[in-house]
Design a protein around this motif. Structure first.
Motif, PDB file in Angstrom:
ATOM      1  N   PHE A  28      74.034 115.063  78.533  1.00 30.81           N
ATOM      2  CA  PHE A  28      73.004 115.313  77.519  1.00 30.81           C
ATOM      3  C   PHE A  28      73.379 114.524  76.258  1.00 30.81           C
ATOM      4  N   GLY A  29      72.429 114.415  75.354  1.00 30.24           N
ATOM      5  CA  GLY A  29      72.721 113.852  74.028  1.00 30.24           C
ATOM      6  C   GLY A  29      72.498 112.366  73.877  1.00 30.24           C
ATOM      7  N   ALA A  30      72.039 111.641  74.909  1.00 31.05           N
ATOM      8  CA  ALA A  30      71.783 110.211  74.750  1.00 31.05           C
ATOM      9  C   ALA A  30      70.624 110.006  73.781  1.00 31.05           C
ATOM     10  N   ASP A  31      70.818 109.100  72.828  1.00 30.78           N
ATOM     11  CA  ASP A  31      69.810 108.888  71.792  1.00 30.78           C
ATOM     12  C   ASP A  31      69.573 107.390  71.648  1.00 30.78           C
ATOM     13  N   VAL A  32      68.296 106.984  71.673  1.00 31.95           N
ATOM     14  CA  VAL A  32      67.962 105.568  71.625  1.00 31.95           C
ATOM     15  C   VAL A  32      68.398 104.922  70.312  1.00 31.95           C
ATOM     16  N   LYS A  33      68.594 105.734  69.277  1.00 35.99           N
ATOM     17  CA  LYS A  33      68.975 105.134  67.980  1.00 35.99           C
ATOM     18  C   LYS A  33      70.353 104.494  68.035  1.00 35.99           C
ATOM     19  N   TRP A  34      71.188 104.878  68.995  1.00 37.78           N
ATOM     20  CA  TRP A  34      72.526 104.292  69.124  1.00 37.78           C
ATOM     21  C   TRP A  34      72.527 103.112  70.093  1.00 37.78           C
ATOM     22  N   ALA A  35      71.350 102.745  70.568  1.00 32.60           N
ATOM     23  CA  ALA A  35      71.271 101.597  71.479  1.00 32.60           C
ATOM     24  C   ALA A  35      71.570 100.315  70.718  1.00 32.60           C
ATOM     25  N   ARG A  36      72.316  99.403  71.326  1.00 32.57           N
ATOM     26  CA  ARG A  36      72.736  98.168  70.669  1.00 32.57           C
ATOM     27  C   ARG A  36      72.229  96.917  71.399  1.00 32.57           C
ATOM     28  N   ASP A  37      71.446  97.097  72.457  1.00 35.00           N
ATOM     29  CA  ASP A  37      71.000  95.950  73.253  1.00 35.00           C
ATOM     30  C   ASP A  37      69.584  96.219  73.736  1.00 35.00           C
TER      31      ASP A  37
END
Length: 695
Positions: free
Chosen positions: A604-613
């Motif tokens: 749980f907890g995946a957030d698109v705001k921490w995406a880097r690519d």
């Protein structure tokens, strides 16, 4: 090169053993020849009631010379060891050579073995073959020790070449090999000397012996169908009887006889069964009425009166047999018309199994089960119970006592005669089905209810008393019963938790049996799952795919399991499916390693705001879109759509792994990417447990 001809001539070999015996003769002899170094071009085996024949073409004249190397003692070993080696090899010191070995220098001997003539090898192979022949049953006769299926009279064994033929000499308990055979027992009983297989086959044909079983069968079938056609009739197809009769005669003569009109009212199945079982007669029917009116018998000889005497004798015996059948039929109809109460009551005195009670007790259980199952399969509960109570009544009838193979079928006739509803009559026959993989599955709801109840009672009963199949042993045909339940559920698309049906079956048993074996339900469900794997494997679905679907919730709903398994199998058969599986396994492996190392679960907890690519963002979007679509499809049990959603994830997952390092230096990015992999695992796991899929 030479051709080998072997014939083992005896008293009549049972028809059921002939085909297997011919195959065994070919296997034993050719294997023995090849092991001894004699290769060949081709081989063919034949059988008649009185002979097994083997023809081997293109056989070497002798086995090739060979040279065998044997390792001896080390150089410097005790003299006693060296002399022992020399004696065993039959050599002298001059025949040895010294070679370097891992542990030093060693003596080696090279021993030449000259080839052996074919005749010598064949004699040894034949001795072993005849003395160790795997007959299902064999006998001794006279004063010898030889065992054979029936007394063995002669052995023909010759090697044929262009310059002529030679007898391969050997002796088995006083029976010497030769080049002589016998023709037909009655029509050409004299000795026949042969020089090759072609000569043998031609002379046998002239002596009224058809060597090939298929030729005899074809002759019987063609002659019988032609005779029937000439009278406007049809021969009833019976492949098993045709094969058997072809094994009873060496020179088949087809004769057609009439059935007395007294017996025209007997059910066709009764006529056919009585004639097949007692007389080995084929049935001939009138295509306009479907009524069996004539029969075909096959004599083993031609006669001056063209078979008239043979036919008259057969018709006399047949009249007596059918008179008995008619008596049984009329007597049974009287009992059936009165409600069949004596039959049903008599089953109370027939033991089904000493731990499971009488047939009557079993019928009570089946009737209760059929009533419970009826709503599930769309059947009327009262009709289902009534059908279950009548279904086995014919077991007490005189006709079924005489012809057990007619059980169920006679029940249908008796039910119709007694005025029972058509559903009850049909269930009497159909509740036994399916009996095997090729048998039709009942589709009428009442028949399905009774068939399921019958098989479930058998399975739950024997599970409760701990009488399960072990290895290849299955004396109560429980594997067949389980496959029958599976096919009834799947081919009728019945949606029901199998564990519920198992539970209902167990509750019908005596309290003691059910209580002492409370684990029976789980064990029996596992047995059904094993049978389902076999069933689906035959349908082309891999075992690991089935395991992946059985690991999901609702695995006792076999129809649901199969829908899921077929959809997953179709997906994995595509390039998208194969690559998606690899992507899932890669994600799952990375996750498992990280979770073991970190001691946490990344779910749980995946957030698109921490995406880097960009590929990372694309994967977030694909999982969001396809995840909802897959969940919706799973809820609707639209597994094809769910698999389509899975296939759409293939490209973004591949792109993500090509562009991104999951274990990034930044802890926040790493955890986010691991949780993103957790979403992949979660979404894919809604469809099936892909960890169980190989590849």
């Amino acid at each position: 090169m030479a051709d080998l001809l072997i014939e083992l001539f005896s008293e009549e070999i049972p028809a059921r053993m002939q085909g297997r015996a011919a195959a065994d003769l070919k296997k034993l002899v050719t294997n023995g020849l090849v092991e001894a170094g004699l290769t060949y071009a081709s081989a063919g085996a034949f059988s008649t009631p009185r002979r097994l024949t083997l023809s081997v073409e293109g056989l070497l004249d002798a086995s090739p010379d060979t040279r065998v190397e044997r390792k001896g003692p080390k150089v410097g070993a005790p003299e006693k060891a060296l002399q022992g080696f020399l004696r065993g090899a039959g050599l002298s010191m001059d025949d040895l050579e010294i070679r370097d070995d891992k542990k030093g220098q060693v003596y080696f001997a090279s021993i030449a073995k000259p080839g052996r003539p074919a005749a010598d090898i064949i004699a040894g192979v034949m001795d072993s073959t005849i003395r160790n022949f795997p007959w299902p049953k064999s006998m001794r006769w006279g004063t010898g020790s030889l065992r054979w299926v029936r007394p063995l009279h002669s052995i023909l064994c010759i090697l044929s070449r262009e310059e002529g033929a030679e007898i391969v000499p050997f002796d088995i308990d006083g029976i010497k090999s030769g080049n002589v055979t016998q023709g037909h027992r009655f029509m050409a009983p004299g000795d026949i000397t042969v020089s090759s297989f072609d000569d043998y086959a031609q002379k046998l044909k002239s002596a009224f012996v058809m060597l090939e079983a298929q030729e005899r069968a074809d002759h019987i079938w063609n002659d019988a169908t032609n005779q029937a056609f000439a009278q406007g009739l049809e021969l009833v197809d019976d492949k098993a009887l045709l094969a058997e009769v072809a094994g009873l005669v060496e020179w088949p003569v087809v004769l057609m006889g009439a059935i007395a009109e007294d017996f025209f009212d007997l059910p066709g199945e009764v006529l056919q069964t009585s004639m097949r079982e007692h007389q080995k007669f084929f049935s001939v029917k009138n295509p306009k009425t479907g009524r069996i009116e004539k029969f075909v018998t096959v004599a083993n000889r031609e006669t001056a009166d063209n078979g008239a005497t043979i036919l008259a004798g057969n018709q006399k015996v047949l009249f007596a047999r059918l008179s008995d059948a008619k008596f049984f039929w009329e007597n049974d109809l009287r009992i059936a018309s009165a409600g069949a109460a004596p039959w049903i009551e008599s089953l109370d005195h027939v033991t089904f199994h000493n731990k499971l009670g009488s047939q009557a007790a079993r019928i009570d259980r089946i009737a209760a089960l059929a009533r419970d199952i009826a709503p599930t399969v769309g059947a009327d509960a009262d009709l289902s119970e009534a059908a279950a109570r009548f279904a086995k009544a014919d077991l007490s009838s005189e006709m079924v006592y005489e012809f057990p193979e007619l059980q169920g079928l006679m029940g249908k006739y008796y039910a119709n005669h007694a005025g029972h509803p058509v559903e009850v009559a049909n269930a009497a026959t159909e509740h036994y089905s399916p009996l095997g993989p090729g048998d039709d599955v009942p589709t009428a709801p009442v028949s399905v209810a009774v068939a399921l109840a019958d098989k479930l009672d058998t399975l739950t009963g024997f599970w409760a008393i701990d009488e399960k199949p072990t290895g290849s042993k299955d004396p109560f045909a429980l594997r067949r019963a389980a496959l029958g339940v599976i096919r009834l559920l799947l081919e009728n698309e019945v949606r029901v938790p199998l564990s519920d049906l198992i539970g209902k079956g167990l509750t019908q048993l005596e309290d003691k049996a059910a209580t002492e074996h409370s684990a029976a339900s789980g064990n029996l469900l596992a047995f059904f799952h094993d049978r389902l794997k076999v069933y689906l494997k035959d349908a082309g679905i891999r075992h690991d795919v089935i395991d992946a679907c059985l690991a999901m919730a609702g695995n006792d709903d076999l129809t649901l399991v199969v829908k899921r398994a077929r959809a997953l199998s179709d997906l994995l058969g595509t390039e998208d499916g194969t690559n998606l599986l690899q992507g899932f396994k890669r994600a799952n492996n990375i996750l498992s390693q990280a979770e073991d190392k970190d001691g946490v679960e990344y779910s749980f907890g995946a957030d698109v705001k921490w995406a880097r690519d960009d590929t990372e963002i694309a994967l977030f979007n694909a999982l969001k879109t396809q995840g909802k679509a897959i969940s919706t499809a799973i809820e609707a049990e639209d597994f094809a759509a769910a698999m389509g959603g899975m296939a759409a994830l293939r490209a973004p997952i591949d792109a993500f792994f090509e562009a991104v390092q999951v274990n990034a230096e930044s802890d926040i990015v790493r955890r986010n990417r691991l949780n993103l992999l957790g979403q992949i695992r979660k979404i894919c796991s809604e469809v099936a447990d892909l960890t169980k899929v190989e590849g």
